[in-house]
Design an enzyme around this catalytic site. Structure first.
Site, PDB file in Angstrom:
ATOM      1  N   THR A 135      11.537   0.727  -5.191  1.00 42.36           N
ATOM      2  CA  THR A 135      12.502   1.060  -4.144  1.00 42.36           C
ATOM      3  C   THR A 135      12.513   0.003  -3.044  1.00 42.36           C
ATOM      4  O   THR A 135      11.509  -0.688  -2.833  1.00 42.36           O
ATOM      5  CB  THR A 135      12.122   2.431  -3.540  1.00 42.36           C
ATOM      6  OG1 THR A 135      12.841   2.640  -2.336  1.00 42.36           O
ATOM      7  CG2 THR A 135      10.634   2.497  -3.195  1.00 42.36           C
ATOM      8  N   ASP A 136      13.626  -0.061  -2.311  1.00 41.61           N
ATOM      9  CA  ASP A 136      13.675  -0.972  -1.159  1.00 41.61           C
ATOM     10  C   ASP A 136      12.811  -0.453   0.001  1.00 41.61           C
ATOM     11  O   ASP A 136      12.549  -1.186   0.948  1.00 41.61           O
ATOM     12  CB  ASP A 136      15.119  -1.191  -0.689  1.00 41.61           C
ATOM     13  CG  ASP A 136      15.834   0.079  -0.241  1.00 41.61           C
ATOM     14  OD1 ASP A 136      15.265   1.181  -0.390  1.00 41.61           O
ATOM     15  OD2 ASP A 136      16.972  -0.027   0.271  1.00 41.61           O
ATOM     16  N   GLU A 137      12.374   0.822  -0.090  1.00 37.07           N
ATOM     17  CA  GLU A 137      11.631   1.403   1.037  1.00 37.07           C
ATOM     18  C   GLU A 137      10.263   0.738   1.233  1.00 37.07           C
ATOM     19  O   GLU A 137       9.658   0.876   2.293  1.00 37.07           O
ATOM     20  CB  GLU A 137      11.504   2.923   0.848  1.00 37.07           C
ATOM     21  CG  GLU A 137      12.879   3.556   0.683  1.00 37.07           C
ATOM     22  CD  GLU A 137      12.916   5.080   0.775  1.00 37.07           C
ATOM     23  OE1 GLU A 137      11.995   5.680   1.344  1.00 37.07           O
ATOM     24  OE2 GLU A 137      13.885   5.660   0.260  1.00 37.07           O
ATOM     25  N   TYR A 184       5.441   8.175   0.575  1.00 34.75           N
ATOM     26  CA  TYR A 184       6.204   7.820  -0.635  1.00 34.75           C
ATOM     27  C   TYR A 184       6.261   6.310  -0.802  1.00 34.75           C
ATOM     28  O   TYR A 184       5.890   5.771  -1.855  1.00 34.75           O
ATOM     29  CB  TYR A 184       7.629   8.408  -0.556  1.00 34.75           C
ATOM     30  CG  TYR A 184       8.606   7.764  -1.529  1.00 34.75           C
ATOM     31  CD1 TYR A 184       8.432   7.884  -2.905  1.00 34.75           C
ATOM     32  CD2 TYR A 184       9.702   7.032  -1.064  1.00 34.75           C
ATOM     33  CE1 TYR A 184       9.325   7.284  -3.795  1.00 34.75           C
ATOM     34  CE2 TYR A 184      10.597   6.438  -1.945  1.00 34.75           C
ATOM     35  CZ  TYR A 184      10.401   6.562  -3.314  1.00 34.75           C
ATOM     36  OH  TYR A 184      11.274   5.963  -4.186  1.00 34.75           O
ATOM     37  N   LYS A 188       4.628   3.798  -3.627  1.00 32.96           N
ATOM     38  CA  LYS A 188       5.443   2.902  -4.459  1.00 32.96           C
ATOM     39  C   LYS A 188       4.990   1.444  -4.257  1.00 32.96           C
ATOM     40  O   LYS A 188       4.894   0.673  -5.221  1.00 32.96           O
ATOM     41  CB  LYS A 188       6.929   3.035  -4.125  1.00 32.96           C
ATOM     42  CG  LYS A 188       7.588   4.331  -4.553  1.00 32.96           C
ATOM     43  CD  LYS A 188       7.620   4.571  -6.056  1.00 32.96           C
ATOM     44  CE  LYS A 188       8.545   3.633  -6.789  1.00 32.96           C
ATOM     45  NZ  LYS A 188       8.656   4.024  -8.233  1.00 32.96           N
TER      46      LYS A 188
END
Ligand code: NAD
Ligand code: TYD
Length: 378
Positions: A135-137, A184, A188
């Protein structure tokens, strides 16, 4: 040719689109969907492909190394496309341990199984591929230097109206330092590091991609877009975190699945690719579009349900702005998003309104009781 492929998390939102694309596009491949069927995994997402001869479903936990390793040996697996994860930020704030277990230990278990199995073959890693979906997060949050909006420097789709404007000058690029904020994204990020470590240490042929927020059919209605569509339909309050000013960069899920196909087949080993549609939106602007669209499609006066907007306490550690630069993927592999956001949102709202049975089933959780019964003795 990589022709026996495990797709993990294939019963979830993005995974189901990837499974569908691969099963239909590559009849000569054997696609094995490995999914634990948590609350987010729903085999109804794959009804249209479940009887195809090149598709197998295996209910398994990616943390269960022995099962994954045995499956790889038995099926002679050539490739892994890894999507299984705990994926909802709000849940990660309440229960970070589950996120560390699945996202970090689960990824490690897959990496180790792939390493041991492929190393045991005469050809070794030749023709093998471990593709990790992230993810970009992981990059953290960007500043909002232009809260009123500026024209993005290299938007591919900038066209109508203010909603195509970006809110700051910086984008997430592949070389950016990781700065995750939520449990989260921290989990990741950790899994991404393990994937790269397996390449650097053992030579495992890995690829990592980091994608922006996805939207489209089959998304579990705890995420903004399906939750709000369903609430508008039933005239329930819409809980907007903080002031609704946070910016997310949205990509139609089938465009993500197409990118995964391109990268799995043509991406360069050990590379990272960002995936996104240059499509930044403030939450509150999306919410207004959703209200107008649902109202119109249900024959209500457009905007009649604006009073459902309810500002609530902000999410802890709420990242202000995500914006992804996917120009490397566009330049090197020729991938482009296919849908304008307005088109994608219209399709998405229509899909949820037309599939109320799917929505009722996932919100009641009935399908989970069914799986527990069905898989009880296996
Ligand atoms: P999802 O929550 O809809 O689906 C996750 C799937 O993984 C479910 O089918 C679930 O049953 C399965 N799963 C969970 N734990 C498992 C375990 N221990 N073993 C086997 N299966 C397990 O998630 P999603 O939104 O489809 O996201 C898929 C992947 O894409 C994730 O890795 C996520 O981090 C990444 N991603 C998501 C987005 C997004 O906007 N949704 C954006 C970028 C990247
Ligand atoms: P979400 O769909 O949970 O995705 P992510 O947190 O991975 O970006 O949330 C998208 C945005 O919408 C995020 O800024 C949080 C906000 N949001 C709300 O304002 N209310 C809600 O009920 C939800 C679920 C999200």
């Amino acid at each position: 040719m990589k022709n026996t492929i495990i797709i993990t998390g294939g019963a979830g939102f993005i995974g189901s689109h990837v499974v569908r694309l691969f099963v239909n596009k590559y009849p000569e491949y054997h696609i094995i969907n490995v999914d634990k069927l948590t609350y987010a995994g729903n085999l109804a997402n794959l009804k249209d492909v479940e009887d195809k001869p090149n598709y197998t479903f295996v209910r398994a936990d990616i943390c269960d190394f022995d099962t994954i390793y045995a499956l790889m040996q038995r099926e002679h697996v050539d490739g892994i496309i890894h999507l299984a994860a705990e994926s909802h930020v709000d849940r990660s704030i309440k229960d970070p341990f589950t996120f560390a277990k699945t996202n970090v230990m689960g990824t490690l278990s897959l990496l180790q199984a792939a390493k041991l199995y492929w190393e045991s073959l005469p050809e070794g890693y030749e023709g093998k591929r471990f593709y990790h979906i992230s993810t970009d997060e992981v990059y953290g949050a960007l500043e909002m230097t232009h809260p009123e909006g500026i024209q993005p420097p290299f938007s591919t789709k900038a066209s109508s109206g203010q909603h195509h404007l970006a809110y700051g000058e910086l984008f997430f690029t592949e070389d950016l330092k990781y700065q995750p904020h939520s449990p989260y994204s921290a989990a990741k990020a950790s899994s991404d590091h393990f994937v790269r470590a397996y390449h650097d240490t053992y030579g495992l042929p890995t690829i990592v991609t980091n994608c922006s927020n996805n939207y489209g059919p089959y998304q579990f209605p705890e995420k903004l877009i399906p939750l709000f569509i369903n609430n508008i339909r039933h005239r329930r309050p819409l809980p907007v975190y903080g002031k609704g000013e946070n910016v997310r960069d949205w990509l139609y899920v089938e465009d993500h699945a197409r990118a995964i196909d391109v990268i799995f087949h043509r991406g360069t080993i050990a590379e990272t690719y960002n995936i996104g549609g240059f499509n930044e939106w403030k939450n509150i602007d999306i919410i207004r579009v959703l209200i107008n669209t649902v109202d119109r499609l249900l024959g209500r006066p457009e905007g009649a349900d604006m009073d459902l907007i309810t500002y609530v306490t902000d999410r802890a550690g709420h990242d202000l702005r995500y914006a992804i630069d996917s120009s490397k993927l566009q330049r090197e592999l020729g991938w482009e998003p296919s849908l304008q956001f307005e088109e994608g949102i219209e399709k998405t709202v229509r899909w949820y309104l037309d599939h109320q049975d799917w929505m009722d089933n996932v919100t009641s959780g009935d399908y989970q009781k069914y799986y527990d019964e069905m898989y009880k003795n296996r």
